[in-house]
Design a protein around this motif. Structure first.
Motif, short mmCIF file in Angstrom:
data_model
loop_
_atom_site.label_atom_id
_atom_site.label_comp_id
_atom_site.label_asym_id
_atom_site.label_seq_id
_atom_site.Cartn_x
_atom_site.Cartn_y
_atom_site.Cartn_z
N ILE A 166 0.85 -1.18 0.00
CA ILE A 166 0.00 0.00 0.00
C ILE A 166 0.89 1.24 0.00
CG2 ILE A 166 -1.82 1.24 1.20
CD1 ILE A 166 -2.64 -1.52 0.15
N PRO A 167 0.75 2.15 -0.96
CA PRO A 167 1.60 3.34 -1.03
C PRO A 167 1.53 4.17 0.25
CG PRO A 167 0.36 3.08 -3.07
CD PRO A 167 -0.19 2.08 -2.10
N SER A 168 2.65 4.78 0.63
CA SER A 168 2.71 5.55 1.87
C SER A 168 1.74 6.73 1.84
CB SER A 168 4.13 6.05 2.12
OG SER A 168 4.58 6.86 1.04
N ASN A 169 1.54 7.33 0.66
CA ASN A 169 0.62 8.48 0.58
C ASN A 169 -0.83 8.09 0.84
OD1 ASN A 169 2.47 10.50 0.17
ND2 ASN A 169 2.34 10.46 -2.04
N VAL A 170 -1.18 6.83 0.57
CA VAL A 170 -2.52 6.35 0.93
C VAL A 170 -2.65 6.31 2.44
CG1 VAL A 170 -4.08 4.36 0.86
CG2 VAL A 170 -2.83 5.04 -1.20
N ARG A 171 -1.59 5.86 3.12
CA ARG A 171 -1.60 5.82 4.59
C ARG A 171 -1.70 7.23 5.17
NH1 ARG A 171 0.49 0.68 6.15
NH2 ARG A 171 1.30 -0.46 4.35
N TRP A 345 -7.52 6.10 -7.64
CA TRP A 345 -8.92 6.04 -7.18
C TRP A 345 -9.20 4.73 -6.47
CZ3 TRP A 345 -11.60 10.09 -6.34
CH2 TRP A 345 -11.36 11.25 -7.07
N ALA A 346 -8.46 3.68 -6.82
CA ALA A 346 -8.60 2.43 -6.07
C ALA A 346 -8.15 2.63 -4.62
CB ALA A 346 -7.76 1.33 -6.73
N GLY A 347 -7.09 3.45 -4.45
CA GLY A 347 -6.63 3.77 -3.10
C GLY A 347 -7.64 4.62 -2.34
N VAL A 348 -8.30 5.54 -3.04
CA VAL A 348 -9.34 6.36 -2.41
C VAL A 348 -10.51 5.48 -1.96
CG1 VAL A 348 -11.03 8.21 -2.79
CG2 VAL A 348 -8.70 8.44 -3.68
N CYS A 349 -10.87 4.49 -2.79
CA CYS A 349 -11.93 3.55 -2.41
C CYS A 349 -11.55 2.78 -1.15
CB CYS A 349 -12.21 2.58 -3.55
SG CYS A 349 -13.02 3.34 -4.99
N LEU A 350 -10.29 2.38 -1.05
CA LEU A 350 -9.82 1.68 0.15
C LEU A 350 -9.95 2.58 1.37
CD1 LEU A 350 -8.47 -0.68 1.59
CD2 LEU A 350 -6.25 0.23 0.85
N ILE A 351 -9.55 3.84 1.22
CA ILE A 351 -9.66 4.79 2.33
C ILE A 351 -11.11 4.96 2.75
CG2 ILE A 351 -9.40 7.24 2.93
CD1 ILE A 351 -6.91 7.22 1.05
N GLU A 400 -7.03 -7.04 -2.95
CA GLU A 400 -7.01 -6.93 -4.41
C GLU A 400 -6.14 -5.75 -4.86
OE1 GLU A 400 -7.75 -7.49 -8.43
OE2 GLU A 400 -8.11 -8.84 -6.73
N TYR A 401 -6.30 -4.62 -4.15
CA TYR A 401 -5.53 -3.41 -4.47
C TYR A 401 -4.04 -3.64 -4.24
CZ TYR A 401 -3.83 1.41 -3.88
OH TYR A 401 -3.13 2.58 -3.97
N ALA A 402 -3.69 -4.29 -3.13
CA ALA A 402 -2.28 -4.57 -2.84
C ALA A 402 -1.67 -5.50 -3.89
CB ALA A 402 -2.16 -5.20 -1.44
N GLN A 403 -2.46 -6.48 -4.36
CA GLN A 403 -1.96 -7.38 -5.39
C GLN A 403 -1.69 -6.63 -6.68
OE1 GLN A 403 -1.18 -10.72 -5.02
NE2 GLN A 403 -0.29 -10.38 -7.05
N ARG A 404 -2.57 -5.69 -7.03
CA ARG A 404 -2.34 -4.85 -8.22
C ARG A 404 -1.06 -4.05 -8.07
NH1 ARG A 404 -8.05 -1.80 -9.24
NH2 ARG A 404 -9.45 -3.59 -9.08
#
Length: 410
Positions: A166-171, A345-351, A400-404
């Protein structure tokens, strides 16, 4: 000489950057592990209150504890001392997080803060509207604020389970969103969940704040020196009819953010680092143990309680993602905002999905919103179910997002 000056400036900037990153990593590490501890405490409370020993659960939290100061006697239950006293330390850390973020973090610049602020606002408004859609009648409408908060520890803990892909900026986005959620929750508590206000209490609280500022001015660096003014502020808020835990926020916001004297670490960082593990590993789990106990055998879903549970559950697992993702999309599409690097946007969905985990603050607001035990139990049940669904959806989408992300990096 001229060549040395830029080098010194570069070294200072690098040192500050490394210190900020180290602080963030430590914060995330503590939050990630404490999320697991919180889960264990909540599970223990549920098992305990649904066991043959349920009576001991209630008896424990109703035990009276007496505070004596000369002829002054103050008697309150264990539950009060946890929810209204120990949680003040939790709010103190929240206040310090706000102070630090406003000074040098995600809230220090408008262009950095505006997107998580708008996302957080969407994540407050939509859940509140969903809840009120089921509970607009008097008596139940007081619970509109319960599903508006995000539990930082649980959300970051679930994110940590997804690994380093997971990218650090998502965190960082999730952390900023959760902190802003806390700010909004604090404002909601102050504005909507305080009793009849007693002006003399504010005078007492103000004297405590002035005493704390005077000690800072005189150079007192020991945390023990601020125990007395902190107690005065807490007592003043209690007298005033404002929830006394907000004393922690006030004291956190006035904590100095610059180093003084021989200290190289600012007081706001030093004190927060010292208190954070105690809050994460002791106070919050104790709060969960004392408040997450819902007798599932005795829940009565009549009289509108079923709509309280349904409204909160749907507001968390559906309203939070819709609010966060929708507000972010509108801000980027029409507000001139931009997503940070590596935030898709996949990261935003996770958030958005993880923002629906609203345990600690949601349960806390529920205890303020409802005095009816039936409605309170239904509210806690809705928080637990909604948060559990959010965890499940978050882990599923996150995997799923992490696998991508791993496939893109390979």
């Amino acid at each position: 000489m001229n060549d040395q000056q830029p080098n010194r400036i570069h070294s200072a900037v690098q040192l500050l950057t490394e210190r900020a990153l180290a602080t963030l990593q430590h914060f995330l590490h503590v939050e990630a592990i404490s999320g697991i501890v919180l889960l264990v405490a909540a599970a223990a409370a549920l098992l305990w209150v649904n066991s043959p020993f349920a009576h001991s659960y209630h008896d424990l939290w109703n035990l009276p504890i007496t505070l004596r100061l000369g002829e002054f006697v103050f008697v309150r239950s264990v539950h009060f001392w946890i929810n209204d006293a120990l949680m003040t330390v939790f709010f103190l850390v929240v206040g310090m997080e706000m102070r630090r973020e406003i000074h040098e973090g995600a809230l220090s610049r408008l262009d950095q803060a505006i997107l998580p602020v708008l996302a957080a606002c969407g994540g407050v408004i939509v859940p509140a509207l969903i809840y009120l859609g089921f509970n607009s009648v008097a008596g139940r409408s007081h619970g509109w604020a319960i599903p508006t908060a995000t539990d930082i520890a649980f959300a970051v803990g679930v994110l940590a389970l997804l690994g380093r892909s997971i990218p650090s900026n998502v965190r960082v986005f999730l952390l900023a969103l959760a902190i802003i959620d806390d700010i909004i929750a604090v404002l909601i508590i102050a504005l909507f969940f305080s009793g009849g206000l007693e002006p003399s209490g504010f005078v007492v609280a103000a004297s405590g704040v002035l005493l704390a500022l005077a000690l800072q001015r005189l150079g007192f660096g020991s945390a023990l020196a601020y125990v007395v003014p902190a107690f005065i502020v807490w007592a003043g808020f209690l007298i005033a009819g404002v929830h006394p835990t907000l004393a922690g926020v006030v004291l956190g916001l006035i904590t100095p953010v610059r180093s003084t004297g021989p200290e190289t670490v600012p007081p706001v960082v030093r004190v927060e680092a010292a208190l954070h593990p105690w809050v994460a590993y002791a106070i919050m789990p104790l709060f969960a143990l004392a408040n997450a106990g819902v007798d599932l055998r005795g829940i009565e879903f009549g009289g509108g309680a079923q709509f309280v549970a349904l409204g909160i559950g749907l507001a968390l697992c559906v309203g939070k993602p819709i609010g966060v993702i929708g507000a972010t999309w509108l801000a980027v599409r029409f507000g001139g905002c931009r997503l940070a690097a590596d935030v898709s946007w996949a990261g935003v969905c996770l958030i958005g999905l993880l923002a629906g985990i609203g345990f600690t603050m949601s349960v806390f607001i529920a205890t303020l919103a409802f005095t009816d035990d039936k409605l309170l139990d239904a509210a806690k049940f809705g928080v637990l179910v909604g948060s559990l669904i959010s965890v499940t959806f978050g882990l599923g989408w996150g995997a799923e997002y992490a696998q991508r992300q791993r496939n893109a990096q390979s």
